[in-house]
Design a protein around this motif. Sequence first.
Motif, mmCIF file in Angstrom:
data_model
loop_
_atom_site.group_PDB
_atom_site.id
_atom_site.type_symbol
_atom_site.label_atom_id
_atom_site.label_comp_id
_atom_site.label_asym_id
_atom_site.label_seq_id
_atom_site.Cartn_x
_atom_site.Cartn_y
_atom_site.Cartn_z
ATOM 1 N N ARG A 221 2.266 13.716 8.371
ATOM 2 C CA ARG A 221 2.361 15.158 8.143
ATOM 3 C C ARG A 221 1.217 15.906 8.843
ATOM 4 O O ARG A 221 1.411 16.989 9.394
ATOM 5 C CB ARG A 221 2.340 15.446 6.642
ATOM 6 N N GLY B 105 -1.344 12.174 -3.932
ATOM 7 C CA GLY B 105 -0.185 11.525 -4.534
ATOM 8 C C GLY B 105 0.801 10.987 -3.512
ATOM 9 O O GLY B 105 1.707 10.225 -3.873
ATOM 10 N N ARG B 106 0.624 11.355 -2.247
ATOM 11 C CA ARG B 106 1.483 10.814 -1.198
ATOM 12 C C ARG B 106 0.864 9.530 -0.644
ATOM 13 O O ARG B 106 -0.346 9.341 -0.690
ATOM 14 C CB ARG B 106 1.660 11.821 -0.063
ATOM 15 N N HIS B 107 1.718 8.669 -0.095
ATOM 16 C CA HIS B 107 1.202 7.477 0.543
ATOM 17 C C HIS B 107 0.441 7.882 1.798
ATOM 18 O O HIS B 107 0.764 8.877 2.450
ATOM 19 C CB HIS B 107 2.337 6.510 0.901
ATOM 20 N N PHE C 109 -2.419 5.165 -1.883
ATOM 21 C CA PHE C 109 -2.011 6.561 -2.069
ATOM 22 C C PHE C 109 -3.229 7.483 -1.972
ATOM 23 O O PHE C 109 -4.357 7.083 -2.292
ATOM 24 C CB PHE C 109 -1.318 6.745 -3.418
ATOM 25 N N LEU D 276 -1.577 16.957 -0.294
ATOM 26 C CA LEU D 276 -1.299 15.585 0.139
ATOM 27 C C LEU D 276 -1.624 14.553 -0.941
ATOM 28 O O LEU D 276 -1.269 13.384 -0.794
ATOM 29 C CB LEU D 276 -2.107 15.257 1.401
ATOM 30 N N ASP E 273 2.458 8.534 4.997
ATOM 31 C CA ASP E 273 3.179 9.802 4.981
ATOM 32 C C ASP E 273 2.206 10.967 5.223
ATOM 33 O O ASP E 273 2.524 11.909 5.962
ATOM 34 C CB ASP E 273 3.888 9.965 3.639
ATOM 35 N N ALA E 274 1.019 10.907 4.617
ATOM 36 C CA ALA E 274 0.050 11.992 4.781
ATOM 37 C C ALA E 274 -0.422 12.096 6.225
ATOM 38 O O ALA E 274 -0.553 13.203 6.779
ATOM 39 C CB ALA E 274 -1.130 11.766 3.848
#
Length: 320
Positions: free
Chosen positions: A76, A67-69, A98, A65, A72-73
């Motif tokens: 998921r 590097g993802r915003h 992030f 996870l 979004d994390a």
Amino acid sequence: MVERRVGRVGLRALAAIAVWIGASQAMVAAQSSSVLAAAAPPAQCRVCADTEAGCTPCCRPLEPLVGRHVDDAVERLKRAGFGDPLQIVRPSGLARGFVAGTNPHAGGAVCPGQRVTLYVSSGTAPPLEGLPLHVARAVARDAGVALDEPEQRCGTDEHDLAVERQWPLAGEPLIDRRRAVEVVLRPRYPLPPLEGLGVSAAHRSLCGFGWRGHTVRIGTLEVAACGGDATGISGDVTAAFASPAVYMATTTRDDCRIDLAVLRKETIEIPVPGIVTETSIAISAEAAIGATLALLTLLWVWPHLDRDETARRGGTRRSR
């Protein structure tokens, strides 16, 4: 007949009691085994791969996870059935918002009831001022931030250096494209107390205090802080100055100096007229300097005294 009947009744009672005790023990054992079976996970319960068949998924691996915003994390994690994560904001080289890290790390097992932690980047510089250089490097590395250090630091080891200043300051946004923090370094340990020591003893003291890469300068004489020979220099140290006190991008090798102010103890032989020429008086440099200063003072004061005396006499005559 009566005794035989009583004996039969006693035997029957004892047998009934034995049967009841055995049944009770069997029931307790059955209940204990059922409790243990319910508490222990199945033998095949382990971390399962996505494509592995016949695996009971007690725990599942966490997907990458970083590097993802954060939005979004979180989405998921919810789709994977892990629930709402704990979010902790910390300085990082990534842009604000992030994910800079997770607990557990990517691929680590997440078991039922366990909460995932997301470390969300604030997009600001981590606090580095005052930290030893090797610790500051570790903090910057964990935050994903590059560290701009001075190339020249006078041969001082990283464990003998500390961060004096940083730019951007801690908590300020990282505006450099490389997400870097520029630092100014200083020696962790100040110059040892050298005042009152002889030059040779002061020179030996500098070698063990993180100043081994410097050059000791005494007037026009320069000696390496470690490996040089200062035994032939007489006098006592009155003051010591390190140059530079901090190491910056503009520091050069020629800047690595330690200036020692030394009071020399040399003697000057002055022949005295009227006495046998082979005889002379050894006057110390301190006495010669003192005598010179006294003579200069007298030459400056004498005209003023003479002028004051003349003015006083003139005033006396007028009053008569």
